[in-house]
Design a protein around this motif. Structure first.
Motif, PDB file in Angstrom:
ATOM      1  N   SER A   4       0.972  -1.314  -0.089  1.00 11.05           N
ATOM      2  CA  SER A   4       0.025  -0.081   0.078  1.00 11.05           C
ATOM      3  C   SER A   4       0.923   1.271  -0.005  1.00 11.05           C
ATOM      4  CB  SER A   4      -0.976   0.132   1.295  1.00 11.05           C
ATOM      5  OG  SER A   4      -1.712  -1.068   1.153  1.00 11.05           O
ATOM      6  N   ARG A   5       0.206   2.208  -0.545  1.00 11.43           N
ATOM      7  CA  ARG A   5       1.063   3.704  -0.548  1.00 11.43           C
ATOM      8  C   ARG A   5       1.287   4.173   0.844  1.00 11.43           C
ATOM      9  NH1 ARG A   5       2.016   5.591  -5.876  1.00 11.43           N
ATOM     10  NH2 ARG A   5       2.082   7.884  -4.802  1.00 11.43           N
ATOM     11  N   ILE A   6       2.193   4.972   1.014  1.00  6.27           N
ATOM     12  CA  ILE A   6       2.359   5.409   2.363  1.00  6.27           C
ATOM     13  C   ILE A   6       1.951   6.830   2.613  1.00  6.27           C
ATOM     14  CG2 ILE A   6       4.327   6.079   4.002  1.00  6.27           C
ATOM     15  CD1 ILE A   6       4.131   3.195   3.405  1.00  6.27           C
ATOM     16  N   GLU A   7       1.100   6.987   3.529  1.00  4.51           N
ATOM     17  CA  GLU A   7       0.563   8.235   3.716  1.00  4.51           C
ATOM     18  C   GLU A   7       1.576   9.250   4.272  1.00  4.51           C
ATOM     19  OE1 GLU A   7      -2.409   9.045   2.807  1.00  4.51           O
ATOM     20  OE2 GLU A   7      -2.849   7.264   2.157  1.00  4.51           O
ATOM     21  N   PRO A   8       1.652  10.578   4.169  1.00  7.13           N
ATOM     22  CA  PRO A   8       2.264  11.280   4.748  1.00  7.13           C
ATOM     23  C   PRO A   8       2.266  11.536   6.254  1.00  7.13           C
ATOM     24  CG  PRO A   8       1.568  12.220   2.791  1.00  7.13           C
ATOM     25  CD  PRO A   8       0.716  11.160   3.067  1.00  7.13           C
ATOM     26  N   SER A   9       3.647  11.498   6.766  1.00  5.38           N
ATOM     27  CA  SER A   9       3.231  11.664   8.352  1.00  5.38           C
ATOM     28  C   SER A   9       4.918  11.579   8.910  1.00  5.38           C
ATOM     29  CB  SER A   9       2.611  10.480   8.780  1.00  5.38           C
ATOM     30  OG  SER A   9       3.574   9.331   9.174  1.00  5.38           O
ATOM     31  N   VAL A  16       7.696   2.954   5.783  1.00  4.96           N
ATOM     32  CA  VAL A  16       8.437   2.298   4.743  1.00  4.96           C
ATOM     33  C   VAL A  16       9.112   1.063   4.960  1.00  4.96           C
ATOM     34  CG1 VAL A  16      10.360   2.544   3.138  1.00  4.96           C
ATOM     35  CG2 VAL A  16       8.691   4.322   3.520  1.00  4.96           C
ATOM     36  N   PHE A  17       9.905   1.068   6.259  1.00  2.00           N
ATOM     37  CA  PHE A  17      10.319  -0.026   6.706  1.00  2.00           C
ATOM     38  C   PHE A  17       9.415  -1.284   6.929  1.00  2.00           C
ATOM     39  CE2 PHE A  17      11.471  -2.661  10.453  1.00  2.00           C
ATOM     40  CZ  PHE A  17      12.444  -3.397   9.959  1.00  2.00           C
ATOM     41  N   GLU A  18       8.440  -0.759   7.412  1.00  8.07           N
ATOM     42  CA  GLU A  18       7.402  -1.940   7.884  1.00  8.07           C
ATOM     43  C   GLU A  18       6.789  -2.573   6.633  1.00  8.07           C
ATOM     44  OE1 GLU A  18       4.740   0.282  10.479  1.00  8.07           O
ATOM     45  OE2 GLU A  18       6.167   0.457  12.049  1.00  8.07           O
ATOM     46  N   ALA A  19       6.369  -1.677   5.696  1.00  5.67           N
ATOM     47  CA  ALA A  19       5.835  -2.112   4.539  1.00  5.67           C
ATOM     48  C   ALA A  19       6.891  -3.210   3.646  1.00  5.67           C
ATOM     49  CB  ALA A  19       5.401  -0.895   3.472  1.00  5.67           C
ATOM     50  N   ILE A  20       8.054  -2.651   3.485  1.00  9.35           N
ATOM     51  CA  ILE A  20       8.918  -3.462   2.847  1.00  9.35           C
ATOM     52  C   ILE A  20       9.229  -4.982   3.670  1.00  9.35           C
ATOM     53  CG2 ILE A  20      11.488  -3.913   1.984  1.00  9.35           C
ATOM     54  CD1 ILE A  20      11.180  -0.688   1.662  1.00  9.35           C
ATOM     55  N   HIS A  21       9.204  -4.711   4.937  1.00 13.87           N
ATOM     56  CA  HIS A  21       9.672  -5.913   6.029  1.00 13.87           C
ATOM     57  C   HIS A  21       8.339  -6.825   5.831  1.00 13.87           C
ATOM     58  CE1 HIS A  21       9.143  -7.909   9.927  1.00 13.87           C
ATOM     59  NE2 HIS A  21      10.505  -8.151   9.800  1.00 13.87           N
ATOM     60  N   SER A  41      10.151   3.109  -4.151  1.00 16.82           N
ATOM     61  CA  SER A  41       9.604   4.392  -3.674  1.00 16.82           C
ATOM     62  C   SER A  41       8.612   4.752  -4.407  1.00 16.82           C
ATOM     63  CB  SER A  41      10.770   5.616  -3.798  1.00 16.82           C
ATOM     64  OG  SER A  41      11.338   5.646  -5.261  1.00 16.82           O
ATOM     65  N   ASP A  42       8.472   4.498  -5.839  1.00 17.49           N
ATOM     66  CA  ASP A  42       7.288   4.803  -6.578  1.00 17.49           C
ATOM     67  C   ASP A  42       6.066   3.959  -6.114  1.00 17.49           C
ATOM     68  OD1 ASP A  42       8.930   6.412  -8.311  1.00 17.49           O
ATOM     69  OD2 ASP A  42       9.282   5.062  -9.778  1.00 17.49           O
ATOM     70  N   SER A  47       9.609   9.492  -1.153  1.00 17.68           N
ATOM     71  CA  SER A  47      11.314   9.506  -1.979  1.00 17.68           C
ATOM     72  C   SER A  47      12.050   8.300  -1.572  1.00 17.68           C
ATOM     73  CB  SER A  47      11.784  10.908  -1.287  1.00 17.68           C
ATOM     74  OG  SER A  47      12.238  10.499  -0.046  1.00 17.68           O
ATOM     75  N   THR A  48      13.170   8.420  -2.268  1.00 14.81           N
ATOM     76  CA  THR A  48      13.992   7.259  -2.037  1.00 14.81           C
ATOM     77  C   THR A  48      14.711   7.319  -0.675  1.00 14.81           C
ATOM     78  OG1 THR A  48      15.917   8.397  -3.069  1.00 14.81           O
ATOM     79  CG2 THR A  48      14.459   6.907  -4.555  1.00 14.81           C
ATOM     80  N   MET A  49      14.781   8.310  -0.191  1.00 10.09           N
ATOM     81  CA  MET A  49      15.630   8.432   1.013  1.00 10.09           C
ATOM     82  C   MET A  49      14.916   7.470   2.264  1.00 10.09           C
ATOM     83  SD  MET A  49      16.288  11.709   3.858  1.00 10.09           S
ATOM     84  CE  MET A  49      17.326  12.734   2.086  1.00 10.09           C
ATOM     85  N   PRO A  50      13.683   7.536   2.616  1.00  6.31           N
ATOM     86  CA  PRO A  50      13.207   6.271   3.521  1.00  6.31           C
ATOM     87  C   PRO A  50      13.373   5.006   3.159  1.00  6.31           C
ATOM     88  CG  PRO A  50      11.339   7.480   2.408  1.00  6.31           C
ATOM     89  CD  PRO A  50      12.668   8.183   1.921  1.00  6.31           C
ATOM     90  N   VAL A  51      13.310   4.800   1.620  1.00  5.31           N
ATOM     91  CA  VAL A  51      13.395   3.323   1.512  1.00  5.31           C
ATOM     92  C   VAL A  51      15.023   2.927   1.619  1.00  5.31           C
ATOM     93  CG1 VAL A  51      13.546   1.690  -0.885  1.00  5.31           C
ATOM     94  CG2 VAL A  51      11.730   3.635  -0.706  1.00  5.31           C
ATOM     95  N   ARG A  52      15.904   3.938   1.302  1.00  4.23           N
ATOM     96  CA  ARG A  52      17.366   3.699   1.586  1.00  4.23           C
ATOM     97  C   ARG A  52      17.653   3.262   3.017  1.00  4.23           C
ATOM     98  NH1 ARG A  52      19.102   7.891  -0.117  1.00  4.23           N
ATOM     99  NH2 ARG A  52      19.939   7.138  -2.393  1.00  4.23           N
ATOM    100  N   GLU A  53      17.055   4.055   3.887  1.00  9.38           N
ATOM    101  CA  GLU A  53      16.961   3.753   5.317  1.00  9.38           C
ATOM    102  C   GLU A  53      16.475   2.363   5.777  1.00  9.38           C
ATOM    103  OE1 GLU A  53      17.514   3.990   9.587  1.00  9.38           O
ATOM    104  OE2 GLU A  53      18.639   5.017   7.788  1.00  9.38           O
ATOM    105  N   ALA A  54      15.309   2.115   5.067  1.00 13.95           N
ATOM    106  CA  ALA A  54      14.637   0.680   5.486  1.00 13.95           C
ATOM    107  C   ALA A  54      15.389  -0.263   5.016  1.00 13.95           C
ATOM    108  CB  ALA A  54      13.183   0.557   4.743  1.00 13.95           C
ATOM    109  N   ILE A  55      16.271  -0.111   3.676  1.00 12.46           N
ATOM    110  CA  ILE A  55      17.156  -1.237   3.275  1.00 12.46           C
ATOM    111  C   ILE A  55      18.180  -1.284   4.114  1.00 12.46           C
ATOM    112  CG2 ILE A  55      18.791  -2.009   1.223  1.00 12.46           C
ATOM    113  CD1 ILE A  55      16.510  -0.562  -0.352  1.00 12.46           C
TER     114      ILE A  55
END
Length: 228
Positions: A4-9, A16-21, A41-42, A47-55
């Motif tokens: 699911s797409r992430i809601e801004p907060s 993002v971490f929880e979604a990928i995990h 991220s798309d 953005s790619t920043m939280p995805v990078r942190e999640a990875i």
């Protein structure tokens, strides 16, 4: 994938971490799958920043790894890691089952019966993800009776670390059309808890993990042999 797409907060990075995990845990992102930051991220709408942190966090957990020229991928299977993970699980879970059985109550048994019924339905429906969720719920009820929060936390961490292995083992058993290996040990464990036989509960737990190790090993070794 079906994230699911992430809601801004303020918790975007955690979301993002929880979604990928969750996608890895449920097998939507299988072992060996490349974790492309732009694609993720798309899909999540960030953005790619939280995805990078999640990875990065997933790599620290052992669920992802960096591969030269490919970037990060969902961690694959190796015989050595399987044996190492399951050897540690065996030591911890035998203790947790023994301690938990010694402290179990009628409420413990009732909750385990409920989870076991859900496990049976998951096997009947050939749903390996639901089966694993219910199996972990079944065991957690007993292990939490050990009154050792650190022990339970370590076991849960190992469950997350070896989820891909567990999923492979459950899928293999269900594909063979034989759900017995997925239920027999837990049925016997429930009987031991009902009887208040802590020593027997520990033995059955060890046998269950040994059986799973063998089943999963048989599933991953042919692939390993092909690359030798």
């Amino acid at each position: 994938m079906s994230m699911s797409r992430i809601e801004p907060s303020a918790r975007v990075a955690d979301q993002v971490f929880e979604a990928i995990h969750e996608a890895i845990i449920r097998g939507d992102l299988p072992a060996g799958k490349r974790l492309n930051m732009r694609e993720l991220s798309d899909e999540l709408g960030t953005s790619t920043m939280p995805v990078r942190e999640a990875i990065r966090r997933l790599e620290e957990m052992g669920l992802a790894e960096a591969v030269p020229y490919r970037g990060a991928i969902v961690r694959g299977f190796t015989d050595k890691e399987l044996l190492d993970l399951y050897a540690v699980r065996r030591r911890l879970e035998v203790d947790a089952a023994t301690l938990g059985t010694a402290r179990s109550s009628a409420t413990t048994i009732a909750r385990m019966v409920e989870e076991f019924g859900a496990m049976e339905r998951a096997v009947e429906a050939a749903d390996p993800v639901d089966y694993l969720d219910r199996d972990e719920g079944f065991l957690a009820v007993l292990y939490e009776e050990s009154d050792n929060a650190v022990l339970v936390e370590m076991i849960r961490t190992l469950w997350h670390r070896c989820r891909s292995y567990k999923l492979l083992g459950a899928q293999r058993a269900m594909a063979a059309g034989d759900g017995a290996p997925l239920l027999d040990h837990q049925r016997a464990l429930l009987a031991a808890v009902r009887a208040g036989d802590a020593e027997r509960a520990g033995v059955i737990t060890g046998e269950s993990i040994d059986s799973a190790t063998t089943r999963i090993g048989e599933a991953i070794r042919p692939a390993s042999d092909d690359t030798d």
